[in-house]
Design a protein around this motif. Structure first.
Motif, PDB file in Angstrom:
ATOM      1  N   TYR A   2       0.865  -1.179   0.000  1.00 33.71           N
ATOM      2  CA  TYR A   2       0.000   0.000   0.000  1.00 33.71           C
ATOM      3  C   TYR A   2       0.904   1.232   0.000  1.00 33.71           C
ATOM      4  O   TYR A   2       2.037   1.179   0.475  1.00 33.71           O
ATOM      5  N   CYS A  20      -1.123   0.051  12.031  1.00 30.91           N
ATOM      6  CA  CYS A  20      -0.188  -0.770  11.242  1.00 30.91           C
ATOM      7  C   CYS A  20       0.542  -1.780  12.138  1.00 30.91           C
ATOM      8  O   CYS A  20       1.233  -1.393  13.079  1.00 30.91           O
ATOM      9  N   VAL A  22       3.104  -3.607  11.553  1.00 29.85           N
ATOM     10  CA  VAL A  22       4.561  -3.709  11.383  1.00 29.85           C
ATOM     11  C   VAL A  22       5.267  -2.345  11.440  1.00 29.85           C
ATOM     12  O   VAL A  22       6.459  -2.251  11.142  1.00 29.85           O
ATOM     13  N   CYS A  24       5.343   0.377   9.599  1.00 28.30           N
ATOM     14  CA  CYS A  24       6.112   0.744   8.402  1.00 28.30           C
ATOM     15  C   CYS A  24       5.766   2.125   7.870  1.00 28.30           C
ATOM     16  O   CYS A  24       6.150   2.469   6.752  1.00 28.30           O
ATOM     17  N   PHE A  25       5.077   2.931   8.686  1.00 28.35           N
ATOM     18  CA  PHE A  25       4.856   4.325   8.301  1.00 28.35           C
ATOM     19  C   PHE A  25       6.024   5.181   8.773  1.00 28.35           C
ATOM     20  O   PHE A  25       6.565   4.970   9.863  1.00 28.35           O
ATOM     21  N   CYS A  39       5.886  -3.073   4.254  1.00 26.17           N
ATOM     22  CA  CYS A  39       4.430  -3.278   4.251  1.00 26.17           C
ATOM     23  C   CYS A  39       4.125  -4.737   3.929  1.00 26.17           C
ATOM     24  O   CYS A  39       4.643  -5.294   2.964  1.00 26.17           O
ATOM     25  N   ILE A  40       3.278  -5.359   4.758  1.00 25.77           N
ATOM     26  CA  ILE A  40       2.914  -6.765   4.544  1.00 25.77           C
ATOM     27  C   ILE A  40       1.569  -6.896   3.831  1.00 25.77           C
ATOM     28  O   ILE A  40       1.000  -7.980   3.754  1.00 25.77           O
ATOM     29  N   CYS A  42      -1.468  -5.955   4.497  1.00 31.71           N
ATOM     30  CA  CYS A  42      -2.617  -6.428   5.274  1.00 31.71           C
ATOM     31  C   CYS A  42      -3.870  -5.606   4.980  1.00 31.71           C
ATOM     32  O   CYS A  42      -4.981  -6.094   5.154  1.00 31.71           O
ATOM     33  N   GLY A  43      -3.693  -4.334   4.591  1.00 34.07           N
ATOM     34  CA  GLY A  43      -4.821  -3.496   4.212  1.00 34.07           C
ATOM     35  C   GLY A  43      -5.574  -2.837   5.354  1.00 34.07           C
ATOM     36  O   GLY A  43      -6.535  -2.114   5.106  1.00 34.07           O
ATOM     37  N   VAL A  44      -5.166  -3.048   6.598  1.00 31.40           N
ATOM     38  CA  VAL A  44      -5.956  -2.474   7.701  1.00 31.40           C
ATOM     39  C   VAL A  44      -5.874  -0.949   7.760  1.00 31.40           C
ATOM     40  O   VAL A  44      -6.776  -0.294   8.277  1.00 31.40           O
ATOM     41  N   CYS A  45      -4.820  -0.366   7.244  1.00 33.08           N
ATOM     42  CA  CYS A  45      -4.674   1.093   7.294  1.00 33.08           C
ATOM     43  C   CYS A  45      -5.611   1.806   6.329  1.00 33.08           C
ATOM     44  O   CYS A  45      -6.010   2.942   6.573  1.00 33.08           O
TER      45      CYS A  45
HETATM   46 FE1  SF4 Z   1       0.908  -1.343   7.536  1.00 29.08          FE
HETATM   47 FE2  SF4 Z   1      -0.864  -3.158   6.666  1.00 29.08          FE
HETATM   48 FE3  SF4 Z   1      -1.068  -0.609   5.874  1.00 29.08          FE
HETATM   49 FE4  SF4 Z   1       0.943  -2.117   4.973  1.00 29.08          FE
HETATM   50  S1  SF4 Z   1      -1.247  -2.415   4.545  1.00 29.08           S
HETATM   51  S2  SF4 Z   1       1.101  -0.005   5.729  1.00 29.08           S
HETATM   52  S3  SF4 Z   1       1.368  -3.398   6.775  1.00 29.08           S
HETATM   53  S4  SF4 Z   1      -1.312  -1.383   7.981  1.00 29.08           S
END
Ligand code: SF4
Length: 76
Positions: A2, A20, A22, A24-25, A39-40, A42-45
């Motif tokens: 992302y 996030c 991990v 990674c921001f 970024c893994i 995951c899409g939660v952000c």
């Molecule tokens: Fe972080 Fe997941 Fe968003 Fe990637 S998609 S920036 S790992 S919260």
């Protein structure tokens, strides 16, 4: 991965940073960025961003934003 796009500039709500898993921001003066290698996917952000600035790189014409996010996440 992302990536953070232009709606974040001068905005920076940082709701995404808090979710996030991990961390990674990376935060600069005017925008946030995501490190594309950390970024893994995951899409939660993405739904957390009130400005709709976080987009998956599978959308069209995202190469420039991936490079922008990579460049600044390594500088900050
Ligand atoms: Fe972080 Fe997941 Fe968003 Fe990637 S998609 S920036 S790992 S919260």
């Amino acid at each position: 991965t992302y990536v953070v796009t232009d709606n974040c500039i001068m905005c920076k709500y940082t709701d995404c940073v808090e979710v996030c898993p991990v961390d990674c921001f990376y935060e600069g003066e005017n925008t946030l960025v995501i490190h594309p290698d950390e970024c893994i996917d995951c899409g939660v952000c993405e739904p957390e961003c009130p400005a709709d600035a976080i987009r998956p790189d599978t959308e069209p014409a995202m190469e420039t934003w991936v490079e922008f996010n990579r460049k600044y996440s390594e500088l900050w």
